[in-house]
Design a protein around this motif. Sequence first.
Motif, PDB file in Angstrom:
ATOM      1  N   TYR A  64      47.672  52.277  61.123  1.00 49.22           N
ATOM      2  CA  TYR A  64      48.846  51.281  60.362  1.00 49.22           C
ATOM      3  C   TYR A  64      50.022  51.919  59.936  1.00 49.22           C
ATOM      4  CZ  TYR A  64      47.504  48.734  56.225  1.00 49.22           C
ATOM      5  OH  TYR A  64      47.757  47.719  55.462  1.00 49.22           O
ATOM      6  N   LEU A  67      54.077  52.170  58.616  1.00 49.22           N
ATOM      7  CA  LEU A  67      54.827  51.386  57.162  1.00 49.22           C
ATOM      8  C   LEU A  67      56.364  52.306  57.301  1.00 49.22           C
ATOM      9  CD1 LEU A  67      51.889  53.265  56.042  1.00 49.22           C
ATOM     10  CD2 LEU A  67      52.132  52.166  54.473  1.00 49.22           C
ATOM     11  N   PHE A  72      58.157  52.307  48.857  1.00 52.45           N
ATOM     12  CA  PHE A  72      57.066  50.971  50.148  1.00 52.45           C
ATOM     13  C   PHE A  72      58.552  49.476  50.438  1.00 52.45           C
ATOM     14  CE2 PHE A  72      53.923  49.345  52.315  1.00 52.45           C
ATOM     15  CZ  PHE A  72      54.174  48.050  52.201  1.00 52.45           C
ATOM     16  N   SER A  78      54.536  46.762  55.502  1.00 54.43           N
ATOM     17  CA  SER A  78      53.521  47.431  56.347  1.00 54.43           C
ATOM     18  C   SER A  78      53.378  46.863  57.457  1.00 54.43           C
ATOM     19  CB  SER A  78      52.481  48.468  55.357  1.00 54.43           C
ATOM     20  OG  SER A  78      51.986  47.534  55.324  1.00 54.43           O
ATOM     21  N   ARG A 122      43.846  53.439  56.632  1.00 57.70           N
ATOM     22  CA  ARG A 122      44.469  53.795  55.458  1.00 57.70           C
ATOM     23  C   ARG A 122      43.825  55.140  54.378  1.00 57.70           C
ATOM     24  NH1 ARG A 122      40.812  47.736  53.540  1.00 57.70           N
ATOM     25  NH2 ARG A 122      41.932  46.296  56.004  1.00 57.70           N
ATOM     26  N   ASP A 123      42.836  55.488  54.812  1.00 58.18           N
ATOM     27  CA  ASP A 123      42.522  57.134  53.866  1.00 58.18           C
ATOM     28  C   ASP A 123      43.773  58.160  54.926  1.00 58.18           C
ATOM     29  OD1 ASP A 123      39.228  55.910  52.389  1.00 58.18           O
ATOM     30  OD2 ASP A 123      41.857  56.206  51.904  1.00 58.18           O
ATOM     31  N   ASP A 124      43.598  58.317  55.585  1.00 57.63           N
ATOM     32  CA  ASP A 124      44.487  59.689  55.943  1.00 57.63           C
ATOM     33  C   ASP A 124      45.928  59.851  55.982  1.00 57.63           C
ATOM     34  OD1 ASP A 124      44.760  60.354  60.076  1.00 57.63           O
ATOM     35  OD2 ASP A 124      44.041  61.274  58.104  1.00 57.63           O
ATOM     36  N   LYS A 125      46.062  60.492  56.283  1.00 61.68           N
ATOM     37  CA  LYS A 125      47.610  61.393  55.792  1.00 61.68           C
ATOM     38  C   LYS A 125      48.200  60.566  56.328  1.00 61.68           C
ATOM     39  CE  LYS A 125      47.979  64.771  58.983  1.00 61.68           C
ATOM     40  NZ  LYS A 125      48.264  66.517  59.843  1.00 61.68           N
ATOM     41  N   ILE A 126      49.616  60.295  55.747  1.00 60.20           N
ATOM     42  CA  ILE A 126      50.793  59.998  56.705  1.00 60.20           C
ATOM     43  C   ILE A 126      51.202  60.157  57.165  1.00 60.20           C
ATOM     44  CG2 ILE A 126      52.857  57.752  56.329  1.00 60.20           C
ATOM     45  CD1 ILE A 126      50.625  56.529  53.712  1.00 60.20           C
TER      46      ILE A 126
END
Lengths: 112, 114
Positions: free
Chosen positions: A32, A34, A46, A49, A96-100
């Motif tokens: 993912y 962005l 934002f 993405s 989607r839920d991991d750290k960016i």
Amino acid sequence: DQQVKQNSPSLSVQEGRISILNCDYTNSMFDYFLWYKKYPAEGPTFLISISSIKDKNEDGRFTVFLNKSAKHLSLHIVPSQPGDSAVYFCAASKDRDDKIIFGKGTRLHILP
Amino acid sequence: EAQVTQNPRYLITVTGKKLTVTCSQNMNHEYMSWYRQDPGLGLRQIYYSMNVEVTDKGDVPEGYKVSRKEKRNFPLILESPSPNQTSLYFCASRLAGQNTGELFFGEGSRLTVL
């Protein structure tokens, strides 16, 4: 080890022309990606993405292209406007839920 | 208005004097995170939280603590600040499992440690 790289600290583009901001990543597990835009004295916002199952995502003047084999993505802004002058951060995550994880940013100057 | 609110926005302090930067969001987001921005280094993650009572280290957690006792609040604590913690700090939040992964950022807190 920098996993998300923006190798151009700054970029100047004439108003009305195309701005192309580049980003490379090293971790093939990222799926993912962005782009965020930041004005001075404000928090990043934002922009757009793209998921790794796509190679292009478009939103108005902004288009992000993803080349998974080259581990490269780019943000195209057409046409460039004065309000586009800002710092642009590329970011990536494994799901989607991991750290960016963010790149160092590219400062875009739109010239009149 | 949906927002992430940080306080204080600006702070000058001295080495060793404990301080807390508060962060609050009104969007019912599960995920919250702290970043620091330094020249030439971009945004680096300090700590993040997937939900109440769940926190985890980011890339640069040394010298920082966090807590997540309520869903809306995620304070950043510097127990004994040092000059290398002089930086611009951002709190951010998002929904868990959100399609775009969009993070909402606060306006930033500029901290100077003398």
